[in-house]
Design a protein around this motif. Sequence first.
Motif, PDB file in Angstrom:
ATOM      1  N   LYS A 197      12.828  13.121  24.744  1.00 33.15           N
ATOM      2  CA  LYS A 197      11.887  12.194  25.390  1.00 33.15           C
ATOM      3  C   LYS A 197      12.183  11.970  26.872  1.00 33.15           C
ATOM      4  CE  LYS A 197       9.752  11.196  21.530  1.00 33.15           C
ATOM      5  NZ  LYS A 197       8.340  11.078  21.279  1.00 33.15           N
ATOM      6  N   ALA A 198      13.354  12.428  27.338  1.00 37.76           N
ATOM      7  CA  ALA A 198      13.762  12.159  28.719  1.00 37.76           C
ATOM      8  C   ALA A 198      14.182  13.450  29.412  1.00 37.76           C
ATOM      9  CB  ALA A 198      14.910  11.153  28.745  1.00 37.76           C
ATOM     10  N   VAL A 199      14.305  13.358  30.720  1.00 37.26           N
ATOM     11  CA  VAL A 199      14.779  14.466  31.528  1.00 37.26           C
ATOM     12  C   VAL A 199      16.285  14.350  31.734  1.00 37.26           C
ATOM     13  CG1 VAL A 199      14.608  15.578  33.799  1.00 37.26           C
ATOM     14  CG2 VAL A 199      12.560  14.622  32.712  1.00 37.26           C
ATOM     15  N   ASP A 200      16.780  13.117  31.936  1.00 40.05           N
ATOM     16  CA  ASP A 200      18.207  12.919  32.212  1.00 40.05           C
ATOM     17  C   ASP A 200      18.609  11.483  31.891  1.00 40.05           C
ATOM     18  OD1 ASP A 200      20.782  13.512  33.074  1.00 40.05           O
ATOM     19  OD2 ASP A 200      20.294  13.500  35.205  1.00 40.05           O
ATOM     20  N   THR A 201      19.887  11.316  31.603  1.00 37.50           N
ATOM     21  CA  THR A 201      20.482   9.996  31.394  1.00 37.50           C
ATOM     22  C   THR A 201      21.729   9.921  32.265  1.00 37.50           C
ATOM     23  OG1 THR A 201      19.713   9.922  29.098  1.00 37.50           O
ATOM     24  CG2 THR A 201      21.507   8.424  29.700  1.00 37.50           C
ATOM     25  N   LYS A 202      21.812   8.913  33.098  1.00 38.19           N
ATOM     26  CA  LYS A 202      22.964   8.741  33.989  1.00 38.19           C
ATOM     27  C   LYS A 202      23.614   7.396  33.727  1.00 38.19           C
ATOM     28  CE  LYS A 202      20.972  11.512  37.666  1.00 38.19           C
ATOM     29  NZ  LYS A 202      20.523  11.553  39.049  1.00 38.19           N
ATOM     30  N   ILE A 203      24.938   7.371  33.837  1.00 41.22           N
ATOM     31  CA  ILE A 203      25.687   6.125  33.761  1.00 41.22           C
ATOM     32  C   ILE A 203      25.789   5.585  35.179  1.00 41.22           C
ATOM     33  CG2 ILE A 203      27.848   5.024  33.061  1.00 41.22           C
ATOM     34  CD1 ILE A 203      26.427   6.419  30.717  1.00 41.22           C
ATOM     35  N   VAL A 251      17.578   6.200  32.942  1.00 39.29           N
ATOM     36  CA  VAL A 251      16.951   7.289  32.209  1.00 39.29           C
ATOM     37  C   VAL A 251      15.712   7.738  32.983  1.00 39.29           C
ATOM     38  CG1 VAL A 251      15.913   8.001  30.019  1.00 39.29           C
ATOM     39  CG2 VAL A 251      17.782   6.320  30.016  1.00 39.29           C
ATOM     40  N   LEU A 252      15.693   9.010  33.307  1.00 44.69           N
ATOM     41  CA  LEU A 252      14.543   9.614  33.972  1.00 44.69           C
ATOM     42  C   LEU A 252      13.673  10.241  32.885  1.00 44.69           C
ATOM     43  CD1 LEU A 252      13.203  10.508  36.690  1.00 44.69           C
ATOM     44  CD2 LEU A 252      14.524  12.609  36.476  1.00 44.69           C
ATOM     45  N   TYR A 253      12.401   9.851  32.848  1.00 44.34           N
ATOM     46  CA  TYR A 253      11.497  10.417  31.850  1.00 44.34           C
ATOM     47  C   TYR A 253      10.100  10.568  32.425  1.00 44.34           C
ATOM     48  CZ  TYR A 253       9.458   5.780  30.734  1.00 44.34           C
ATOM     49  OH  TYR A 253       8.810   4.577  30.782  1.00 44.34           O
ATOM     50  N   ARG A 254       9.266  11.287  31.689  1.00 47.79           N
ATOM     51  CA  ARG A 254       7.895  11.538  32.137  1.00 47.79           C
ATOM     52  C   ARG A 254       6.924  11.277  30.998  1.00 47.79           C
ATOM     53  NH1 ARG A 254      10.278  16.784  34.419  1.00 47.79           N
ATOM     54  NH2 ARG A 254      10.775  16.158  36.535  1.00 47.79           N
ATOM     55  N   LEU A 297      26.505   8.775  24.920  1.00 47.44           N
ATOM     56  CA  LEU A 297      25.252   8.860  25.668  1.00 47.44           C
ATOM     57  C   LEU A 297      25.081  10.206  26.362  1.00 47.44           C
ATOM     58  CD1 LEU A 297      24.944   5.270  27.164  1.00 47.44           C
ATOM     59  CD2 LEU A 297      23.701   6.242  25.204  1.00 47.44           C
ATOM     60  N   LYS A 298      26.180  10.853  26.712  1.00 48.55           N
ATOM     61  CA  LYS A 298      26.099  12.153  27.384  1.00 48.55           C
ATOM     62  C   LYS A 298      25.934  13.309  26.399  1.00 48.55           C
ATOM     63  CE  LYS A 298      26.218  11.096  31.713  1.00 48.55           C
ATOM     64  NZ  LYS A 298      25.186  11.578  32.638  1.00 48.55           N
ATOM     65  N   GLU A 299      26.085  13.051  25.101  1.00 53.61           N
ATOM     66  CA  GLU A 299      25.859  14.105  24.110  1.00 53.61           C
ATOM     67  C   GLU A 299      24.405  14.571  24.124  1.00 53.61           C
ATOM     68  OE1 GLU A 299      29.154  13.024  20.653  1.00 53.61           O
ATOM     69  OE2 GLU A 299      27.040  12.700  20.239  1.00 53.61           O
ATOM     70  N   ASP A 300      23.493  13.674  24.445  1.00 56.02           N
ATOM     71  CA  ASP A 300      22.066  14.009  24.474  1.00 56.02           C
ATOM     72  C   ASP A 300      21.423  13.293  25.652  1.00 56.02           C
ATOM     73  OD1 ASP A 300      19.405  14.638  24.062  1.00 56.02           O
ATOM     74  OD2 ASP A 300      19.179  13.338  22.311  1.00 56.02           O
ATOM     75  N   ILE A 301      21.523  13.905  26.832  1.00 52.75           N
ATOM     76  CA  ILE A 301      20.961  13.269  28.029  1.00 52.75           C
ATOM     77  C   ILE A 301      19.433  13.267  28.001  1.00 52.75           C
ATOM     78  CG2 ILE A 301      22.979  13.734  29.474  1.00 52.75           C
ATOM     79  CD1 ILE A 301      21.324  16.060  30.730  1.00 52.75           C
ATOM     80  N   ALA A 302      18.841  14.068  27.107  1.00 48.03           N
ATOM     81  CA  ALA A 302      17.379  14.136  27.013  1.00 48.03           C
ATOM     82  C   ALA A 302      16.819  13.141  26.001  1.00 48.03           C
ATOM     83  CB  ALA A 302      16.939  15.553  26.648  1.00 48.03           C
ATOM     84  N   ARG A 303      17.685  12.275  25.436  1.00 46.38           N
ATOM     85  CA  ARG A 303      17.269  11.217  24.519  1.00 46.38           C
ATOM     86  C   ARG A 303      16.293  11.731  23.449  1.00 46.38           C
ATOM     87  NH1 ARG A 303      21.125   9.537  26.343  1.00 46.38           N
ATOM     88  NH2 ARG A 303      21.431   9.388  24.119  1.00 46.38           N
ATOM     89  N   GLY A 304      16.726  12.791  22.759  1.00 53.16           N
ATOM     90  CA  GLY A 304      15.925  13.329  21.674  1.00 53.16           C
ATOM     91  C   GLY A 304      14.664  14.044  22.138  1.00 53.16           C
TER      92      GLY A 304
END
Length: 154
Positions: free
Chosen positions: A112-118, A141-144, A103-110
């Motif tokens: 579509k997101a700003v950050d991914t936190k566990i 997941v933080l996204y806009r 999940l930390k390999e791509d915190i921007a989810r392709g």
Amino acid sequence: MPNTVREDIFQNVKTALQAITQANGFDNNMGSIQQWDPNGNAYGAMPMVIINSGPESDVDDAFPLTTCRLTIFLTLWTRIDEGSSTPADTVLNSLLGDIKKKLKEDIARGGKAVDTKIGEIEPFDVIQGQGEVGLIITIEVLYRHSQTDPKEVR
């Protein structure tokens, strides 16, 4: 018809977890990755992860932007065979490590997101003699997206 940004994020998480294999440099092979089904999920190959939505908070920023904090629950299941010499915690810690790494390999989810936190990680309540064990892993997941179109990434 395009998906909402939120749905694209769910699909990205599912695809990422499906890529957890020893051939891809991880310690484990994931067996089954499913989205939550209110009619019941079928036990698939173990280890298995069921992806389920949690709460989301949205804030309308300066027009035209909405910022969202999406919680996703990953329910990780695995089976420990009777007589196994490997403790359940060791197996779960290894699987959790692979999930965090992926999940930390791509915190921007392709994109579509700003950050991914566990977030929190909680073990299942188990009964002695029950072979299935697992964890509930919370990710945020933080996204806009556009205030006027939740399918438009911002």
